[in-house]
Design an enzyme around this catalytic site. Structure first.
Site, PDB file in Angstrom:
ATOM      1  NE  ARG A 167      22.456  23.110  77.106  1.00 26.57           N
ATOM      2  CZ  ARG A 167      22.636  22.031  76.325  1.00 26.57           C
ATOM      3  NH1 ARG A 167      23.612  22.010  75.429  1.00 26.57           N
ATOM      4  NH2 ARG A 167      21.828  20.998  76.412  1.00 26.57           N
ATOM      5  CG  HIS A 189      23.135  23.611  69.970  1.00 27.08           C
ATOM      6  ND1 HIS A 189      22.582  24.166  71.097  1.00 27.08           N
ATOM      7  CD2 HIS A 189      23.452  22.328  70.329  1.00 27.08           C
ATOM      8  CE1 HIS A 189      22.559  23.284  72.078  1.00 27.08           C
ATOM      9  NE2 HIS A 189      23.098  22.150  71.624  1.00 27.08           N
TER      10      HIS A 189
END
Ligand code: NDP
Ligand code: OXD
Length: 309
Positions: A224, A272
């Site tokens: 993250r 991502h």
């Protein structure tokens, strides 16, 4: 069973098509077309719309459409008693394994430096250690971290990990606690972050951690964005404490166009995509969990709210 699809990012149509195949008896609605909110028993959620969870008085289960649950746990409408299942999809695990292998190999074979040499028209051979001489550290040896660690071991890398429990993984040493982290960092020329984002792991990739790595180490963050203190990374690269960084996740996604990471010569940015959720493989897994839930059977991959993952 009646379920609601809650996602500000994933389009509904591919999921609806896969659920028609995987679970024809599921009545799947898509927010805000909710009908009578009192009849919705399950939510399939990835970044739920604000207020959506709070609007479902008889919600009995949430299945997250991804591996990480940090954004869901921040939802103020989440009730303490609702069980949450996270997605464990072998297709995603394989994808993450591939991503980590690819990026570790790139760094190990110094593609970032050869790329710079190419741009300057420089023909220079760099020292080339064997994989067995390259020490890789993995923060988080869960589903994703174990896959990455095992694949890197097969490639011959010298791999060790760090986790909350310190549970040993098929011959791969695993450290725990602050002392264990210090031992892992001191030996890690390439450090991969595959931790869940929790209050204990937020901002873990900071100046203190970078200083504990060998000089010239590289980091790969595919967990993250909020694990990383961005300014500390830029300083560590400027002072050459770190030689390179590979980043798949960011505090703000999409990464804003003016962000310095985009054009930094020693940072690789991917959007991502290390292990994207795929409705084709995920829908049958979610459907199986919903069936177990409907039959009152034991649920797997439940999120531990106290631990935050
Ligand atoms: P898991 O829950 O299976 O594993 C988490 C690991 O982190 C476990 O080994 C756990 O320890 C360890 N851990 C948790 N908290 C701490 C702590 N405070 N200190 C030390 N170790 C800790 O998660 P996954 O492997 O499935 O996924 C990891 C993360 O990867 C996700 O949360 C998500 O953020 C990210 N992700 C990113 C994707 C991408 O495309 N970029 C795709 C999928 C996931 P223990 O083993 O003792 O429980
Ligand atoms: C996930 C992700 O957590 O894609 O599944 O980041």
């Amino acid at each position: 069973m009646r379920a609601i699809f809650l996602s500000t990012e994933f389009p509904f149509a591919p999921w609806a098509a896969e659920f028609r195949r995987a679970m024809p008896d599921l009545e799947l609605r898509c927010w805000p077309d909710i009908g009578d909110p009192g009849t919705i028993e399950a939510a399939l959620a990835w970044l739920p719309q604000a207020g959506a969870l709070a609007a479902l008085p008889n919600l009995r289960l949430i299945h997250v459409l991804g591996a990480g649950v940090d954004s869901l746990l921040r939802d103020p409408g989440l009730r303490a008693e609702t069980p949450i299942i996270r997605l464990v999809d072998p297709g995603m695990t394989t994808a993450m394994g591939e991503y980590v292998e690819m990026q570790v190999l790139r760094l190990h074979r110094q593609q970032h430096l050869y790329r710079e040499q190419q741009q300057e028209g420089v023909w220079r051979e760099l020292p080339q250690p064997n994989a067995a001489e390259r020490r890789v550290g993995i923060l988080g040896l869960g589903v994703m971290g174990s896959e990455a660690a095992l694949r890197l071991t097969v490639l011959g890398f010298d791999v060790e990990g760090w986790s909350l429990s310190g549970a040993r993984l098929r011959g791969i040493p695993c450290h725990r606690g602050e002392d264990g982290l210090a031992r892992l960092l001191a030996r890690s020329e390439i450090l991969v972050c595959l931790l869940p984002l929790t209050p204990a792991t937020e901002n873990i990739l900071d100046a203190k951690l970078f200083a504990a790595l060998p000089r010239g180490a590289a980091i790969i963050n595919c967990a993250r964005g909020r694990h990383l203190v961005e300014a500390d990374l830029l300083t560590a690269l400027a002072t050459e404490q770190l030689a390179a960084a590979v980043l798949d996740v960011f505090a703000q996604e999409p990464l804003p166009p003016e962000h310095p990471f985009w054009r930094h010569p020693r940072i690789v940015v991917t959007p991502h995509v290390a292990a994207a959720t795929n409705p084709k493989t995920a829908a049958p897994i979610v459907a199986a969990a919903l069936r177990r839930f409907a039959a009152g059977e034991k649920l797997e991959n439940l999120v531990d709210r106290a631990r935050g993952y």
